[in-house]
Scaffold this motif. Structure first.
Motif, short mmCIF file in Angstrom:
data_model
loop_
_atom_site.label_atom_id
_atom_site.label_comp_id
_atom_site.label_asym_id
_atom_site.label_seq_id
_atom_site.Cartn_x
_atom_site.Cartn_y
_atom_site.Cartn_z
N ARG A 309 0.81 -1.22 0.00
CA ARG A 309 0.00 0.00 0.00
C ARG A 309 0.84 1.27 0.00
O ARG A 309 0.30 2.37 0.09
CB ARG A 309 -0.90 0.02 1.25
CG ARG A 309 -1.88 -1.12 1.38
CD ARG A 309 -3.03 -1.01 0.41
NE ARG A 309 -3.74 0.24 0.50
CZ ARG A 309 -4.66 0.54 1.42
NH1 ARG A 309 -4.97 -0.34 2.36
NH2 ARG A 309 -5.28 1.71 1.41
N LEU A 310 2.14 1.12 -0.09
CA LEU A 310 3.02 2.28 0.08
C LEU A 310 3.21 3.12 -1.18
O LEU A 310 3.76 4.21 -1.11
CB LEU A 310 4.40 1.81 0.56
CG LEU A 310 4.45 1.19 1.96
CD1 LEU A 310 5.86 0.68 2.25
CD2 LEU A 310 4.02 2.19 3.03
N ALA A 371 -6.94 -9.17 -7.40
CA ALA A 371 -8.12 -9.34 -6.56
C ALA A 371 -8.17 -8.32 -5.43
O ALA A 371 -9.11 -8.31 -4.64
CB ALA A 371 -8.14 -10.75 -5.97
N GLY A 372 -7.15 -7.47 -5.36
CA GLY A 372 -7.06 -6.53 -4.25
C GLY A 372 -7.73 -5.20 -4.53
O GLY A 372 -8.72 -5.13 -5.26
N PRO A 373 -7.19 -4.12 -3.98
CA PRO A 373 -7.82 -2.80 -4.13
C PRO A 373 -7.86 -2.30 -5.56
O PRO A 373 -8.38 -1.23 -5.82
CB PRO A 373 -6.93 -1.90 -3.27
CG PRO A 373 -6.32 -2.81 -2.28
CD PRO A 373 -6.10 -4.09 -3.02
N ILE A 374 -7.33 -3.06 -6.50
CA ILE A 374 -7.41 -2.68 -7.91
C ILE A 374 -8.24 -3.71 -8.67
O ILE A 374 -7.99 -4.01 -9.81
CB ILE A 374 -6.00 -2.59 -8.52
CG1 ILE A 374 -5.16 -3.75 -8.05
CG2 ILE A 374 -5.33 -1.30 -8.15
CD1 ILE A 374 -3.77 -3.74 -8.55
N LEU A 381 -12.09 3.86 -8.78
CA LEU A 381 -10.82 3.41 -8.20
C LEU A 381 -11.01 3.16 -6.71
O LEU A 381 -11.65 3.94 -6.01
CB LEU A 381 -9.77 4.50 -8.42
CG LEU A 381 -8.33 4.09 -8.28
CD1 LEU A 381 -7.98 3.05 -9.33
CD2 LEU A 381 -7.44 5.31 -8.46
N LEU A 382 -10.48 2.07 -6.23
CA LEU A 382 -10.64 1.71 -4.83
C LEU A 382 -9.39 2.08 -4.04
O LEU A 382 -8.28 1.82 -4.48
CB LEU A 382 -10.91 0.21 -4.71
CG LEU A 382 -12.14 -0.30 -5.48
CD1 LEU A 382 -12.22 -1.81 -5.41
CD2 LEU A 382 -13.41 0.32 -4.93
N GLY A 383 -9.59 2.68 -2.90
CA GLY A 383 -8.46 3.11 -2.08
C GLY A 383 -7.82 2.00 -1.30
O GLY A 383 -6.72 2.13 -0.82
N GLY A 384 -8.52 0.88 -1.15
CA GLY A 384 -7.96 -0.22 -0.39
C GLY A 384 -9.00 -0.82 0.53
O GLY A 384 -10.10 -0.30 0.68
N THR A 399 -5.68 -6.68 1.68
CA THR A 399 -6.31 -7.99 1.57
C THR A 399 -7.15 -8.00 0.31
O THR A 399 -7.52 -6.94 -0.20
CB THR A 399 -7.17 -8.34 2.80
OG1 THR A 399 -7.45 -9.74 2.81
CG2 THR A 399 -8.47 -7.55 2.83
N ASP A 400 -7.44 -9.17 -0.21
CA ASP A 400 -8.22 -9.26 -1.44
C ASP A 400 -9.66 -8.84 -1.20
O ASP A 400 -10.25 -9.15 -0.16
CB ASP A 400 -8.19 -10.69 -1.97
CG ASP A 400 -6.83 -11.10 -2.49
OD1 ASP A 400 -5.95 -10.22 -2.54
OD2 ASP A 400 -6.65 -12.27 -2.85
N LEU A 401 -10.23 -8.15 -2.17
CA LEU A 401 -11.63 -7.76 -2.11
C LEU A 401 -12.52 -8.82 -2.73
O LEU A 401 -13.74 -8.73 -2.67
CB LEU A 401 -11.82 -6.43 -2.84
CG LEU A 401 -10.97 -5.27 -2.29
CD1 LEU A 401 -11.20 -4.01 -3.09
CD2 LEU A 401 -11.27 -5.04 -0.82
#
Length: 755
Positions: A309-310, A371-374, A381-384, A399-401
């Motif tokens: 996430r950095l 499968a994650g925040p993207i 767009l997903l922030g996480g 973590t995966d969404l």
């Protein structure tokens, strides 16, 4: 038909009908494996593979070649020298231009191609050419040195001199022996101890610590000091900084708004704790890539996924869907660079130009994060993940969404609007023995488990890159240069290893020791090679023979990096606050540096003064406003993985040391403290030398320093009288004179450099 054409016809026909396809080669025909395959790999197959073949022509098999493409038949076996393929090569149309430059085939290669076609294009039956099957003059193949299994080489035996106890020295001395060179003598005990303290903790030793070591004659004095420093909490703080460079750590997101990443500092503290606890390297990797998917998942392992996430984050991109692929590129690049030393991101739009990484490999790896925040299919767009999805509050983690994300497709030229085939999530193909598809997630899983499988592939004991890359990073930070001097690139464009056998021995030793990092530190620090002096009695001669010191015949003289420089000034004045962990502090930044910011009054609010004396590691890292003092001394850019910082020598560094408010404040603080202890100039000089240099002044130094105090004190007294100053808080002329002398010492090479 003229004689030449008749000869070609008869020759081609006889070869074609007499077993050419079974691999037989006519007399005079170029050898297929040694002369034709390299030519096809270097010049043709990049564009003419089975997938995405240019002009519908593939040259992977003989059948493909004879089939031709959109322009018709490529090779005419009846008149091979009149073939369309050969005509385009002769005209310079093929290979195509690169970056506007013609790539006309060299005369010897053209002649080789003509001879081969004239012989009927003989090709062993069933032979299929792979672009990455072998290393050539233009690119690495799967036989590239860094992709080969790690095999522990035998420790060399010296022909001259006694055999060293430390295997590192044996490898180094063997090469020096071969070149008829001798290593530098050992550095003196003071120099070695100062170097050791900075190497392990990033902080200078005190006069008391140096004196104790110099007076300690026990045979294990050096080893005991290494053990003590590796056990200190400052070790983790020093070595965490190197890792934070690699993973592009910052507390904010970058771009125009540069908003804060909440709780990013917890990842920083996790890295510090990981080094201090000597977390095995395989676990160190697993937690960062898939800490949320581990069977023994914990809050700590989820914090470790903050690694993912950095990166920079734009919450208002021009095209959110395109930007998802940019974020995938960041994840692929940082993961492959940090752990594998390979530039996988170069294969986003096409197969890698230099390394055995296919375009499909890029998307295979990217699918682990898909499968994650993207996650695909979402128009925004997903922030996480939210804290409740992570299972722990107040954590910046990943973590995966979705446990079953939509398929990820290879993109033609990397363009989202031109999807090609869907990829099967899998490991990279550059190491065939380890290549494997990712298995479906467990039925009751909330995540895809692709990241966990990627992490286990990276940490596989037979993975040749992971250990090689990491021990090279250790060597780099202990010696100033790596055995491979391009630490984030072990591919074709890498700098060749100076000592490949030593690199493999270190990698094997690291693996056999369970991936414990402190053990490797000690092995390096106990070597004579690390302890040798930076001064060599035959330096002039050796410099002419090995200017880059690639044979390690002496130690490298090194300037303190930005963090060590700032921390050392605070340590020498007694102001350094060794509190560990927690949110970062915001140092004071001059008004001049804030000019031009649209919201400069809100852009930066410095922390209270009592918070600003913590170690530089704990500086709040705002991507859009890094402290000027630190960037002047080569603080790295936090937008991408940095394996090795630039080391520059520029005038702005001298100007910063002379004029920066932080440096002046340290000089004044130390001057006040010494002035309160004694007013006698000679005693003041002695205390100042002992505090800044951790040694007493030489006789000549003391004489010159006392003279400086007398002259400067008179100067400041006259200046204050002329200004008629009555401020009760202003420093006295004697204190100002001592502060100016302290400033001189802070600007000296003895303070700024390690010998």
């Amino acid at each position: 038909m003229n004689c030449r054409l008749l000869y070609q016809f008869l020759l081609a026909g006889s070869l074609f009908f007499s077993g050419t396809q079974s691999g037989e080669t006519a007399e005079g025909s170029p050898d297929f494996e040694t002369e034709i395959v390299p030519l096809l790999i270097n010049r043709c197959i990049e564009c003419h593979q089975e997938q995405n073949k240019s002009g519908s022509l593939s040259v992977v098999t003989r059948a493909d070649l004879l089939k031709g493409g959109d322009s018709g038949t490529a090779v005419d076996l009846k008149s091979p020298l009149e073939s369309h393929l050969l005509a385009r090569v002769r005209d310079g149309e093929m290979p195509p231009e690169k970056q506007g430059r013609p790539q006309k085939l060299p005369a010897d290669e053209l002649q080789r191609l003509e001879r081969w076609l004239a012989a009927g294009a003989p090709w062993p039956e069933g032979r299929k050419i792979d672009l990455f099957e072998r290393t050539t003059k233009l690119r690495a193949g799967r036989d590239w040195w860094s992709l080969q299994p790690i095999k522990r080489p035998a420790v060399p035996t010296l022909k001259t001199g006694s055999q060293p106890a430390n295997p590192i020295d044996a490898f180094i001395l063997k090469r020096l022996e071969e070149k008829q060179l001798k290593p530098a003598p050992l550095a003196d005990k003071r120099t070695r101890l100062r170097r050791l303290y900075y190497d392990i903790t990033g902080l200078p030793p005190t006069l008391k610590q140096i004196t104790q070591f110099e007076n300690d004659t026990s045979p294990d004095a050096w080893e005991r000091r290494i053990d003590a420093l590796l056990a200190s909490p400052q070790y983790g703080e020093r070595w965490a900084r190197y890792w934070l460079d690699l993973v592009r750590y910052a507390d904010t997101s970058g771009y125009e708004r540069d908003q804060e990443k909440p709780f990013a500092w917890k990842y920083r503290d996790w890295v510090v704790d990981a080094f201090n606890s000597d977390l095995p390297y395989d676990r160190f990797i697993l937690e960062q890539i898939a800490g949320d998917e581990l069977p023994d998942r914990s809050k700590s392992s989820v914090i470790a996924t903050g690694f993912l996430r950095l990166g920079t984050w734009n919450d208002e991109p021009n095209d959110p869907l395109d930007y998802q692929y940019d974020r995938l590129e960041d994840l692929v690049h940082t993961t492959s660079s940090a752990f594998l030393g390979m530039t996988v991101k170069c294969a986003r739009c096409h197969s890698h130009k230099f390394d055995p990484i296919t375009q499909e490999d890029y998307y295979r790896m990217a699918s682990a994060f898909w499968a994650g925040p993207i996650a695909a299919g979402d128009r925004k767009l997903l922030g996480g993940p939210k804290p409740e999805q992570l299972g722990f509050p107040d954590v910046l983690g990943w973590t995966d969404l979705s446990s079953s994300p939509a398929p990820l497709h290879v993109l033609k030229n990397g363009e989202r609007e031109h999807p090609l085939q869907a990829v099967t999530p899998a490991s990279l193909s550059m190491i065939p023995e380890l290549e494997r598809p990712f298995t479906p997630h467990p039925k009751d899983a909330d995540t895809s488990h692709r990241r966990l499988q990627l992490a286990r592939w990276i940490t596989n004991p037979n993975q040749p890159l992971t250990a090689r890359v990491f021990v090279n990073r250790l060597w780099l930070h202990h010696f100033g240069e790596g055995i491979v001097r391009s630490p984030n690139n072990f591919g074709f464009m890498a700098d060749p290893p100076t000592h490949p056998e030593l690199l493999d021995w270190l990698a094997a030793e690291f693996q056999s020791g369970g991936g414990t990092i402190k053990r490797m530190h000690k092995l390096i620090l106990m070597s004579r090679t690390w302890q040798q002096s930076s001064l060599h009695p035959q330096a002039k001669e050796y410099q002419s023979r090995d200017a880059g010191n690639r044979l390690w015949w002496r130690a490298e003289r090194r300037r303190l990096d930005a963090e060590a420089l700032r921390d050392s000034m605070l340590a020498r004045t007694g102001e350094l606050d060794l509190r560990r962990g927690g949110p970062g502090f915001r140092p004071a930044i001059s008004a001049a540096a804030l000019e031009g910011l649209s919201t400069k009054s809100k852009a930066w609010q410095a922390s209270p003064p009592e918070e600003q004396n913590r170690r530089s590691l704990y500086t709040y890292s705002k991507r859009g406003l890094l402290p000027p003092m630190m960037t002047t001394f080569d603080l790295c850019d936090s937008t991408q993985s940095c394996g090795k910082r630039d080391v520059t020598t520029v005038p702005t560094q001298s100007l910063a040391m002379l004029n920066n408010e932080f440096v002046h404040a340290r000089s004044e603080t130390l001057a006040r403290e010494i002035s309160q202890a004694t007013s006698e100039p000679g005693a003041q000089v002695r205390q100042l030398w002992e505090r800044v240099y951790a040694r007493p002044p030489a006789a000549e130094e003391k004489t010159l320093a006392v003279r400086h105090l007398v002259v400067q004190s008179a100067h400041f007294q006259k200046s204050q009288q002329q200004a008629a100053s009555t401020s009760s808080t202003e420093m006295t002329p004697n204190e100002l004179a001592l502060a100016s002398l302290c400033h001189v010492l802070f600007n000296s090479n003895e303070f700024l450099y390690l010998d």
